[in-house]
Each structure stands twice: as structure tokens, then as C-alpha cells.
Scaffold this motif. Structure first.
Motif, mmCIF file in Angstrom:
data_model
loop_
_atom_site.group_PDB
_atom_site.id
_atom_site.type_symbol
_atom_site.label_atom_id
_atom_site.label_comp_id
_atom_site.label_asym_id
_atom_site.label_seq_id
_atom_site.Cartn_x
_atom_site.Cartn_y
_atom_site.Cartn_z
ATOM 1 N N ARG A 70 3.143 -10.339 -12.164
ATOM 2 C CA ARG A 70 1.951 -10.551 -11.353
ATOM 3 C C ARG A 70 2.106 -11.817 -10.529
ATOM 4 O O ARG A 70 2.613 -12.820 -11.009
ATOM 5 N N GLU A 99 -2.884 -12.172 -9.810
ATOM 6 C CA GLU A 99 -3.154 -10.807 -9.386
ATOM 7 C C GLU A 99 -3.558 -9.955 -10.595
ATOM 8 O O GLU A 99 -3.034 -10.143 -11.694
ATOM 9 N N SER A 100 -4.519 -9.044 -10.398
ATOM 10 C CA SER A 100 -4.957 -8.191 -11.502
ATOM 11 C C SER A 100 -5.313 -6.807 -10.961
ATOM 12 O O SER A 100 -5.203 -6.545 -9.764
ATOM 13 N N ARG A 101 -5.763 -5.958 -11.855
ATOM 14 C CA ARG A 101 -6.228 -4.637 -11.443
ATOM 15 C C ARG A 101 -7.519 -4.805 -10.640
ATOM 16 O O ARG A 101 -8.179 -5.851 -10.737
ATOM 17 N N PRO A 102 -7.914 -3.815 -9.844
ATOM 18 C CA PRO A 102 -9.170 -3.919 -9.107
ATOM 19 C C PRO A 102 -10.362 -4.063 -10.050
ATOM 20 O O PRO A 102 -10.565 -3.240 -10.934
ATOM 21 N N LEU A 103 -11.125 -5.133 -9.870
ATOM 22 C CA LEU A 103 -12.305 -5.383 -10.703
ATOM 23 C C LEU A 103 -13.590 -4.938 -10.016
ATOM 24 O O LEU A 103 -14.581 -4.655 -10.676
ATOM 25 N N ARG A 134 -9.623 -8.655 -6.685
ATOM 26 C CA ARG A 134 -8.315 -8.205 -7.149
ATOM 27 C C ARG A 134 -7.547 -9.325 -7.843
ATOM 28 O O ARG A 134 -6.352 -9.201 -8.094
ATOM 29 N N TRP A 135 -8.227 -10.446 -8.126
ATOM 30 C CA TRP A 135 -7.576 -11.622 -8.684
ATOM 31 C C TRP A 135 -8.399 -12.187 -9.834
ATOM 32 O O TRP A 135 -9.616 -12.025 -9.847
ATOM 33 N N ASN A 136 -7.740 -12.849 -10.785
ATOM 34 C CA ASN A 136 -8.401 -13.551 -11.885
ATOM 35 C C ASN A 136 -8.109 -15.032 -11.762
ATOM 36 O O ASN A 136 -6.976 -15.418 -11.441
#
Length: 90
Positions: free
Chosen positions: A3, A61-65, A70-72
Motif C-alpha cells: 500500500r 492507501e486503503s479499500r474504498p470507505l 480511499r485513504w487511512n
């Protein structure tokens, strides 16, 4: 696939648990060769509402929230100087 991790500045903290983070970069114009500042805007999830406007933060970067997120937020790298001076004056 790893990520991506980026560092940017929080520009908005008006929504609950969401931060608007701007990541600035320098690019060379293809024809005129002038260096131009460009920015990327990311919406990051901040679970504990720990960051404020002007803070330098690290996001991952992360899965779509949601529609935009799209980020944490991983951590606050550097607190804003304007917030600290106001707290010290009071």
C-alpha cells in the motif's frame, strides 16, 4: 502489492472522522521546462479525530470507505504551529 504511504497537510477537518489532505509535488512543464507546483487532494479516514487543519500527516492507501475516502490516517507527523501558539497564549 504494498500500500502506498504519502505525507501531506490537512486542509479541512469540518467533517466527522474525515480529513482533506493535500499532497504537493513539483513537476516540470513538458514544453517550457518551468517547474510547476501541483497538488493532489485525498480524503482520509481519521478514526479518533486526532488531526487538525495545518497538521502534517501520514496517510495509507486503503479499500474504498465511502464515495471519496480511499485513504487511512496513520499518524500525525507534525502538529500545526498556529494551533500550538494559540493554546500557549490562553
Amino acid at each position: 502489492m504494498p500500500r502506498r504511504i504519502l505525507i501531506g497537510v490537512v486542509t479541512s477537518d469540518k467533517t466527522a472522522k474525515t480529513r482533506r489532505v493535500e499532497i504537493e509535488r513539483l513537476v516540470r512543464h513538458p514544453r517550457y521546462s518551468k517547474i510547476i507546483r501541483k497538488k493532489t487532494v485525498c480524503h482520509a479516514h481519521d478514526e479518533n479525530n486526532e488531526s487538525r487543519v495545518g497538521d502534517k500527516v501520514e496517510i495509507e492507501e486503503s479499500r474504498p470507505l465511502s464515495k471519496l475516502k480511499r485513504w487511512n490516517l496513520i499518524r500525525v507527523v507534525e502538529k500545526s504551529k498556529s494551533v500550538e501558539s494559540v493554546a500557549n497564549d490562553a
